[in-house]
Design an enzyme around this catalytic site. Sequence first.
Site, PDB file in Angstrom:
ATOM      1  N   LEU A  67      46.645  33.369  22.975  1.00  0.00           N
ATOM      2  CA  LEU A  67      45.965  33.959  24.116  1.00  0.00           C
ATOM      3  C   LEU A  67      46.624  35.253  24.564  1.00  0.00           C
ATOM      4  CD1 LEU A  67      43.699  33.704  26.201  1.00  0.00           C
ATOM      5  CD2 LEU A  67      45.311  32.433  27.646  1.00  0.00           C
ATOM      6  N   ALA A  68      47.927  35.235  24.817  1.00  0.00           N
ATOM      7  CA  ALA A  68      48.605  36.434  25.303  1.00  0.00           C
ATOM      8  C   ALA A  68      48.495  37.573  24.295  1.00  0.00           C
ATOM      9  CB  ALA A  68      50.072  36.135  25.604  1.00  0.00           C
ATOM     10  N   ASP A  69      48.662  37.251  23.014  1.00  0.00           N
ATOM     11  CA  ASP A  69      48.548  38.274  21.978  1.00  0.00           C
ATOM     12  C   ASP A  69      47.136  38.834  21.909  1.00  0.00           C
ATOM     13  OD1 ASP A  69      51.086  38.200  19.841  1.00  0.00           O
ATOM     14  OD2 ASP A  69      50.857  36.390  21.033  1.00  0.00           O
ATOM     15  N   GLY A  70      46.148  37.961  21.949  1.00  0.00           N
ATOM     16  CA  GLY A  70      44.771  38.408  21.841  1.00  0.00           C
ATOM     17  C   GLY A  70      44.354  39.284  23.003  1.00  0.00           C
ATOM     18  N   GLY A  80      45.963  42.614  22.624  1.00  0.00           N
ATOM     19  CA  GLY A  80      45.313  43.389  21.576  1.00  0.00           C
ATOM     20  C   GLY A  80      44.052  44.073  22.061  1.00  0.00           C
TER      21      GLY A  80
END
Length: 425
Positions: free
Chosen positions: A183-186, A189
């Site tokens: 979630l945090a990465d997406g 991004g």
Amino acid sequence: MTEARPVSSPALRHRDYDPGAGGPLDGVRVLDLSRLFAGNVLTQMLGDFGAEVVKVEPPNGDTLRGWKTRGVSTHWKIYARNKKSLCLDLRSTKARELLLDLVPSAGIVVESFRPGVLEAMGLAPEILLKRNPKLVIVRISGWGQDGPYYQRPGFGTVIEGMSGFASINGFEDREPILPPMYLADGVAGVYGVSAALLALREAERPEGRGQVIDLPLYDPLFALLGPQAANFRLTGETRKATGSRSSNSAPRNAYRCRDGTYVSLSGSTQALAERIFNAIGRPDLILDPRFRTNADRLNNVAALDEVIGSFIAGFDQTDLVALMEKAEVTVGPIYDIGQIMVDPHVVEREILADYPDADIGSLPMHHVVPRMSETPGSIRYPAPRLGEHNRALLGELGIGDADYARLVDARVAIEDRAPDAGAES
């Protein structure tokens, strides 16, 4: 290692790659030095809309190559579509020189090293900007390029806990729940795409300049969690986990049907709540003092869920959804991926489609998001082999076959040696 035996989905449509397709970012070269998920999401979206994305990979390849399911690097295949692979060992002085020689041809550089590593490599932003004053540099990290935590490892799991997300996810009487995906990465991004394009717009002005974008994983996720700080200051109370209920409106929950499946239902406006009461044969609840207003319903949400849940429990999922849709109630079945792949809306809009794949025959991939009427994105080519585009990219720098062979012998450039190790799921 278990041999991949894909489960086919006859409903999905088959599409071919479209190498000749254009896009609004035609002519923009992106040098992607990032690893893992956030950077790959960011550059996949840029690539979908026509940017030439060059993944600058280390000798063992991008980390996503090692995330395997039954021996197949499915994450890599999806998030490295529309990209080229340039494999350089940046521990080598010569490799760094080659990378610097490519910088003038780029519009955007994306990196996700721990803060300070780029500088230690001799690739500090000021050096890159000296080579290309209009360059946009996106620096992904866990916590940002400064602050007390800037040197901490920046994995999304930690961010999802410290951002406050996990504390409001799940149920109040159980442990906090981390998301079962990146979630945090997406989120970072997707935010990064907007930031990169804003900076690119500025750089393209006649007097515009390049700049550095500080993109932590922490800040975007925290920004999406709403006015929690303001609410805390006003009330002195922290928000509690509420399961599938909403803290802002009621009814809203996941309800179990007679056949053991679930539906999601929301009555986020007064008109919708009243439609729900009529649909379940309880128009009297519209004037019931427990449920008359949204505030009343939130204060009596357990009783409200008991009434609605008891009604839904008397129907199979398909019948319940049909009944509620006829009453113009916002309800939908809760799907697993197998159901999604045969859903007529998903199939008709090609939200998923099958693309040719060298390893498993066909690979289902999500459509380009968002959809644009005049300058749509496209899926032009599959994820590259390790170092597949070395020769062409280095050839731009005047490196011929003999010189390239020497670079390979010296392990400055590497090709076709994808890693065998990886996480199985």
